[in-house]
Scaffold this motif. Structure first.
Motif, PDB file in Angstrom:
ATOM      1  N   GLN A   1      27.783  49.553  11.828  1.00 37.46           N
ATOM      2  CA  GLN A   1      27.793  49.132  13.455  1.00 37.46           C
ATOM      3  C   GLN A   1      25.921  49.263  13.615  1.00 37.46           C
ATOM      4  N   LEU A   2      25.946  50.302  12.853  1.00 35.18           N
ATOM      5  CA  LEU A   2      23.398  49.654  13.413  1.00 35.18           C
ATOM      6  C   LEU A   2      23.073  48.477  13.061  1.00 35.18           C
ATOM      7  N   ALA A   3      23.643  47.813  11.698  1.00 31.73           N
ATOM      8  CA  ALA A   3      22.961  47.071  10.985  1.00 31.73           C
ATOM      9  C   ALA A   3      23.650  46.051  11.901  1.00 31.73           C
ATOM     10  N   LEU A   4      24.752  45.763  12.412  1.00 33.26           N
ATOM     11  CA  LEU A   4      24.938  44.291  13.040  1.00 33.26           C
ATOM     12  C   LEU A   4      24.883  44.910  14.574  1.00 33.26           C
ATOM     13  N   LEU A   5      24.126  45.416  14.989  1.00 32.57           N
ATOM     14  CA  LEU A   5      23.724  45.827  15.863  1.00 32.57           C
ATOM     15  C   LEU A   5      22.312  45.089  16.521  1.00 32.57           C
TER      16      LEU A   5
END
Length: 394
Positions: free
Chosen positions: A221-225
């Motif tokens: 999720q952090l990588a997507l953001l």
């Protein structure tokens, strides 16, 4: 006879020496001329740079932390939408996971901790890639600090993409690096960037997309953001086709591996997770648009206004614009109610796309993108995006 031959050979030898000296002298003169031209170009470029820098706007901490809001009005000057006016959560340094900072640096500015605002190696690499066509002309040389400056004090209109603007951007980036630490600059950027669906900052985005704070998100999720700011609409995980969001998330994970922030095993595990995992349909604690107008009612009209602005070179998500439109709010509400409540359709799967124009001047005063569209912001607008023949006109 022998003496004559020796004399002739001696003359030839002297002639060869003279020719070599002449050629060597000519080459030396050419090199000196080239060196002189290069020096003059460098001096002229430096003079032009400092001339432009002398008129650069001031930049303060409040500029770096403030939020630019674009306001859109109807034909009666009533506010119908404010981009970025949702509840904004500013994340402090201890609320931003180290993995998110690593992800942002890996995908946006790998040499972030080595340069001082402007990265000459990155600029030369970008220029080489563009010249030889390895980046389809899309390779950029801006550092994270330059991107932050651009978001804080400059317009992104096409008319403002000039050499003067780039010189001022570079000068201000150098100044920002002198007054703030790398960690602070990253904090400013993470809280400043546009994250799609009218929201700004990755902490706000964490709530909007996942209903959680940044510290509670996993690596996927952090990588997507971290990858979304490049094209927030394109990489939106809420759309039906999440192919591009998945590709971008994986690009970030691979960049983190190359930068030695995570292992290949960690990247593979994160990549195996669907980009739709954990999405919150209620958008956490993020409120509406801050207007008295239901955003669902005006959504298709606002979406088309934003598309028109971008086509003209503006960035409504960062430029802080005031946009006056031809929207007749009463007609828009009537159109929405007719499609979603008052008119009986054969079944709920039937769709509609409508654009209402004023017959006196051709202005579009209302627009319907579809029926029962749910909570998606700026979704498919069938009035302008569907490839179907139009129905009867009045």
């Amino acid at each position: 006879m022998s003496n004559d031959n020796q004399s002739t050979r001696s003359e030839r030898h002297n002639n060869n020496d003279n020719q070599q000296r002449n050629v060597g002298g000519l080459i030396k003169k050419i090199l000196l001329w080239v060196a002189g031209i290069v020096v003059l170009l460098m001096v002229a470029s430096a003079a032009l740079f400092f001339y432009y820098a002398s008129s650069a706007p001031k930049i303060s901490r409040s500029d770096l932390t403030s939020q630019s809001i674009t306001t859109i009005y109807d034909d009666q000057n009533r506010v119908i939408s404010r981009l970025g006016a949702q509840k904004r959560e500013y994340a402090k340094d201890n609320q931003i996971p180290k993995q998110l900072k690593n992800a942002v640096v890996s995908i946006e500015d790998r040499r972030f901790y080595k340069h001082h605002g402007v990265d000459t190696i990155r600029i030369l690499g970008a220029a080489t890639s563009n010249v030889f066509g390895r980046s389809a002309g899309m390779q950029g040389g801006s550092t994270l600090t330059q991107q932050l400056v651009k978001l804080s004090v400059f317009s992104t209109a096409a008319s403002d993409r000039t050499l003067k603007r780039k010189a001022q951007e570079a000068w201000l980036a150098i100044n920002v690096e002198q007054h703030f630490s790398k960690s602070q600059i990253l904090d400013f950027y993470i809280n400043k960037v546009y994250m799609g669906n009218g929201i700004y900052g990755m902490q706000t985005a964490a709530q909007y997309y996942y209903g959680k704070d940044l510290k509670d998100l996993d690596l996927s999720q952090l990588a997507l953001l971290a990858g979304m700011p490049q094209s927030p609409t394109y990489y939106n995980p809420l759309v039906s086709n999440t192919k591009y969001a998945t590709q971008r998330r994986n690009e970030v994970l691979n960049a983190m591996v190359r930068s030695n922030y995570i292992t290949q095993s960690q990247a593979n595990q994160a990549a195996s997770e669907s980009v739709t995992a954990g999405l919150d349909p209620d958008h956490g604690n993020i409120s509406g648009s801050g207007t008295a107008v239901d955003s669902k009612v005006v959504d298709p009209y606002v979406k088309q206004v934003l598309a028109d602005l971008q086509a003209q070179g503006y960035n409504p998500y960062s430029d802080g614009l005031k946009v006056h439109t031809n929207l007749n709010l009463d007609a828009q509400q009537h159109l929405y109610d007719a499609a979603n409540k008052n008119v009986q359709f054969q079944n709920d799967k039937m769709q509609a796309g409508v654009a209402v124009t004023d017959p006196h001047n051709g202005q579009i005063i209302a627009m319907l993108g579809g029926r029962h569209t749910g909570n998606v912001v700026y979704g498919l607008n069938r009035a302008v995006q569907s490839n179907r023949s139009s129905g009867s006109t009045a």
